[in-house]
Design an enzyme around this catalytic site. Structure first.
Site, PDB file in Angstrom:
ATOM      1  N   THR A 196      -6.598 -16.211  11.442  1.00  0.00           N
ATOM      2  CA  THR A 196      -6.354 -15.823  10.786  1.00  0.00           C
ATOM      3  C   THR A 196      -7.282 -15.491   9.511  1.00  0.00           C
ATOM      4  OG1 THR A 196      -5.399 -17.170   8.323  1.00  0.00           O
ATOM      5  CG2 THR A 196      -6.495 -18.804  10.403  1.00  0.00           C
ATOM      6  N   ASN A 197      -7.201 -14.392   8.808  1.00  0.00           N
ATOM      7  CA  ASN A 197      -8.087 -14.141   7.091  1.00  0.00           C
ATOM      8  C   ASN A 197      -8.174 -15.639   6.256  1.00  0.00           C
ATOM      9  OD1 ASN A 197      -9.015 -11.847   8.957  1.00  0.00           O
ATOM     10  ND2 ASN A 197      -7.149  -9.994   7.752  1.00  0.00           N
ATOM     11  N   ARG A 215     -12.602  -9.694  10.922  1.00  0.00           N
ATOM     12  CA  ARG A 215     -11.489  -9.916  10.011  1.00  0.00           C
ATOM     13  C   ARG A 215     -10.776  -8.639  10.478  1.00  0.00           C
ATOM     14  NH1 ARG A 215     -10.615 -10.942   5.047  1.00  0.00           N
ATOM     15  NH2 ARG A 215      -9.014  -9.447   3.684  1.00  0.00           N
ATOM     16  N   ASP A 218       2.157 -10.898   9.705  1.00  0.00           N
ATOM     17  CA  ASP A 218       3.753  -9.939   8.988  1.00  0.00           C
ATOM     18  C   ASP A 218       2.692  -9.159   7.674  1.00  0.00           C
ATOM     19  OD1 ASP A 218       1.492 -11.783   7.174  1.00  0.00           O
ATOM     20  OD2 ASP A 218       2.964 -12.525   5.733  1.00  0.00           O
ATOM     21  N   ASP A 232      -0.630 -17.405   6.843  1.00  0.00           N
ATOM     22  CA  ASP A 232       0.516 -17.269   6.361  1.00  0.00           C
ATOM     23  C   ASP A 232       0.467 -16.499   5.974  1.00  0.00           C
ATOM     24  OD1 ASP A 232      -1.545 -19.466   4.554  1.00  0.00           O
ATOM     25  OD2 ASP A 232      -3.562 -17.673   4.606  1.00  0.00           O
ATOM     26  N   ASP A 258      -0.062 -15.349  13.048  1.00  0.00           N
ATOM     27  CA  ASP A 258      -0.715 -14.813  12.566  1.00  0.00           C
ATOM     28  C   ASP A 258      -0.798 -16.674  11.380  1.00  0.00           C
ATOM     29  OD1 ASP A 258      -2.940 -14.161   9.295  1.00  0.00           O
ATOM     30  OD2 ASP A 258      -0.283 -13.543   8.468  1.00  0.00           O
ATOM     31  N   TYR A 297      -3.513 -17.831  -0.713  1.00  0.00           N
ATOM     32  CA  TYR A 297      -4.925 -18.660  -0.779  1.00  0.00           C
ATOM     33  C   TYR A 297      -4.227 -20.342  -0.522  1.00  0.00           C
ATOM     34  CZ  TYR A 297      -6.671 -14.528  -2.266  1.00  0.00           C
ATOM     35  OH  TYR A 297      -7.400 -13.523  -1.814  1.00  0.00           O
TER      36      TYR A 297
END
Length: 178
Positions: A50-51, A107, A133, A10, A8, A19
């Protein structure tokens, strides 16, 4: 078939300030370079999954995301770490201001991005690892067939019944790479 380390972004690669879309706001998580260097040495190919709902919400554009991503890949390259691919979902099922406000199969917790990487790069999910995470990361990895899932402690809710390896920080995740 090759084994992959799926990460992932972030909260795993960079500190999650919410963001993150500017180079000036991007701070690498302590230990991420060591983890990725070790993974590379162990024969893993590295992919980012990553979303990026900030695109649907209108906080930044795909171009902004691509500028940051290109920069991030170059920083890894300077550390002799190859990021083989970055897969991102710009969608959000409910919140936003543009055409990206849709339900989708990419997503997380949906496995679409992982399955796309597996298909495009001939990756073996049975030998692969996913580090994230959020429980949505773990659910996406499980739905894609990845058994070795590592959840790094974060500010997000952790359902203690999820069958994952839990670590306090990214450095501890090295123990689950073989």
């Amino acid at each position: 078939m090759k084994k992959a380390l799926f990460l992932d972004r972030d909260g795993i690669i960079n500190v999650d300030f919410g963001y993150v879309h500017k180079i000036s706001d991007f701070e690498f998580v302590e230990g991420i370079m060591d983890l990725c260097r070790y993974a590379s040495d162990m024969g893993y190919e590295i992919y980012v999954i990553t979303n990026q709902a900030g695109i649907a919400r209108g906080y930044y554009s795909i171009d902004d995301f691509n500028v940051l991503t290109d920069w991030m890949i170059k920083v890894f390259k300077k550390e002799d770490i190859a990021i083989k691919g970055v897969y991102f979902c710009p969608h959000h099922p409910e919140k936003g201001t543009n055409d990206f406000v849709v339900s989708c199969k990419c997503r997380k917790p949906e496995p679409g991005m992982i399955l796309q990487a597996v298909k495009e790069h001939e990756l073996d999910v049975n030998k692969s690892v996913f580090i994230g995470d959020k429980l949505s990361d773990m659910h996406a990895a499980e739905a894609a067939g990845i058994h070795n899932r590592v959840l790094v402690a974060s500010q997000y809710h952790d359902n203690s019944t999820a069958h994952v390896h839990r670590v306090n920080n990214i450095k501890e995740a090295i123990a689950f790479l073989s």
